[in-house]
Design an enzyme around this catalytic site. Structure first.
Site, short mmCIF file in Angstrom:
data_model
loop_
_atom_site.label_atom_id
_atom_site.label_comp_id
_atom_site.label_asym_id
_atom_site.label_seq_id
_atom_site.Cartn_x
_atom_site.Cartn_y
_atom_site.Cartn_z
N ASN A 186 28.94 33.67 43.71
CA ASN A 186 29.53 34.98 43.43
C ASN A 186 28.56 35.81 42.60
OD1 ASN A 186 31.22 37.16 43.06
ND2 ASN A 186 33.00 35.92 42.55
N GLU A 197 28.75 36.03 47.96
CA GLU A 197 30.03 36.69 47.67
C GLU A 197 29.84 37.90 46.76
OE1 GLU A 197 32.40 32.45 47.04
OE2 GLU A 197 32.95 34.18 45.84
N SER A 198 30.55 38.96 47.05
CA SER A 198 30.74 40.14 46.19
C SER A 198 29.56 41.12 46.17
CB SER A 198 31.02 39.74 44.73
OG SER A 198 32.15 38.93 44.64
N GLU A 210 33.37 27.96 44.78
CA GLU A 210 32.63 29.12 44.25
C GLU A 210 31.90 28.77 42.97
OE1 GLU A 210 34.52 33.11 44.06
OE2 GLU A 210 34.00 33.00 41.92
N GLU A 236 37.56 40.48 53.39
CA GLU A 236 38.61 40.19 52.40
C GLU A 236 39.69 41.26 52.36
OE1 GLU A 236 37.98 37.84 48.89
OE2 GLU A 236 38.05 39.71 47.77
N LYS A 268 42.55 33.18 48.87
CA LYS A 268 41.68 33.50 47.71
C LYS A 268 42.58 33.61 46.50
CE LYS A 268 37.34 34.99 46.89
NZ LYS A 268 37.22 36.32 46.39
N LYS A 313 41.98 42.75 49.92
CA LYS A 313 42.13 42.84 48.45
C LYS A 313 42.68 44.21 48.10
CE LYS A 313 38.21 43.25 45.94
NZ LYS A 313 37.04 42.86 45.12
O1 LIG Z 1 36.97 41.94 42.74
C1 LIG Z 1 36.83 41.97 41.51
O2 LIG Z 1 36.61 43.02 40.88
C2 LIG Z 1 36.89 40.71 40.71
C3 LIG Z 1 36.90 40.78 39.34
C4 LIG Z 1 36.95 39.61 38.61
C5 LIG Z 1 37.01 38.40 39.24
C6 LIG Z 1 37.00 38.31 40.61
C7 LIG Z 1 36.95 39.46 41.35
N1 LIG Z 1 36.97 39.42 42.72
C8 LIG Z 1 37.09 38.25 43.49
C9 LIG Z 1 36.01 38.13 44.45
O3 LIG Z 1 35.39 37.11 44.48
C10 LIG Z 1 35.74 39.30 45.36
O4 LIG Z 1 36.94 39.91 45.66
C11 LIG Z 1 35.04 38.94 46.66
O5 LIG Z 1 33.91 38.19 46.45
C12 LIG Z 1 34.65 40.26 47.38
O6 LIG Z 1 33.88 41.05 46.53
P1 LIG Z 1 33.64 42.59 46.82
O7 LIG Z 1 33.05 42.69 48.19
O8 LIG Z 1 32.68 43.03 45.77
O9 LIG Z 1 34.95 43.25 46.72
#
Ligand SMILES: O=C(O)c1ccccc1NCC(=O)[C@H](O)[C@H](O)COP(=O)(O)O
Length: 248
Positions: free
Chosen positions: A181, A211-212, A160, A51, A111, A53
């Site tokens: 997520n 995810e995340s 999602e 991603e 996204k 971001k």
């Molecule tokens: O990234 C955040 O902190 C966030 C906070 C609130 C809502 C959505 C958020 N992110 C969107 C995502 O789904 C993530 O960017 C994506 O899954 C990647 O996650 P990560 O590897 O933890 O950055």
């Protein structure tokens, strides 16, 4: 009517309604994210959606060149790139989507907090190959109709979900690729145990994306035991892009 929303989610959705129409004409083919994930799995590698971001409401921030990042992810074997286009809370932009989708030849996911057909028009015109649809912010009818609208462009949406109730909605709407997520969109808390519990309830004919909050190969191997087919990773790759090699 969207579902009842509170806090920043209400603001982010209101902002989504006012995103402008982008006047561009798509000039590239659509690459299937599902096909790409199946292919990488067949090669016994971990399908990683990397991603792009730059910021997030939970306090993340990273300043990285989109072209360099996208090229490195593609070169290292990422299955696709997810590009945050939400501007108010994630410092994303449609420009990043256009630049990245015209830099790489792997599927690119837009996204965003998609609630309108116009956002899907923009995704297609800017070169995205898939979009994210977040069940939490949509009614069942909206989810169904936005899935069909995306498919009219041959963009298969990543749907999602958070829990079992949302899984039922996603399946009823006919989702073919579902992301669970680990981050609670309101509290930002990460819960991988919930992800494992929900992942194992997703039928195996659906592509399952974790995810995340993913930072290590051990986590990926653990999530695979619960059925995860692919992994969406933002923060840890934005901080240290070369880490993708050990995760794949
Ligand atoms: O990234 C955040 O902190 C966030 C906070 C609130 C809502 C959505 C958020 N992110 C969107 C995502 O789904 C993530 O960017 C994506 O899954 C990647 O996650 P990560 O590897 O933890 O950055």
């Amino acid at each position: 009517m969207v579902r009842f929303l509170t806090g920043w989610l209400k603001d982010v959705v209101n902002n989504a309604y006012s995103r402008p129409y982008v006047h561009k004409i798509r000039d590239k083919p659509v690459f299937s994210l599902i096909d790409a994930i199946r292919k990488v799995k067949e090669e016994n590698k971990n399908p990683i959606i990397a991603e792009y971001k730059r910021a997030s409401p939970s306090g993340f921030s990273a300043d990285r060149d989109p072209i360099e990042y996208a090229k490195e992810m593609e070169r290292s074997g990422a299955v696709g790139i997810s590009v945050l286009t939400e501007d108010k809370f994630f410092s994303g932009s449609y420009d990043y989507l256009f630049i990245i989708s015209h830099t790489v030849k792997i599927p690119v996911l837009m996204k965003d907090f998609v609630v309108t057909e116009r956002q899907i028009d923009n995704a297609y015109n800017l070169g995205a190959d898939s979009i994210l649809l977040i069940v939490r912010i949509l009614t069942e009818r909206e989810l169904e109709s936005l899935i069909l609208y995306a498919r009219s462009y041959r963009l298969e949406p990543l749907v999602e979900i958070f829990d079992e109730n949302e899984l039922e909605m996603a399946l009823n709407a006919g989702a073919k690729i579902i992301g669970v997520n680990s981050r609670d969109l309101l509290t930002f808390a990460i819960d991988q145990e919930r992800v494992k519990r929900v992942l194992r309830k997703i039928p195996s004919n659906v592509i399952r994306v974790a995810e995340s909050g993913i930072t290590s190969k051990e986590q990926i191997e653990e999530l695979k035991k619960y059925g995860a087919d692919a992994f969406l990773i933002g923060s840890s790759l934005m901080k240290e892009p070369s880490k993708i090699k050990e995760l794949i």
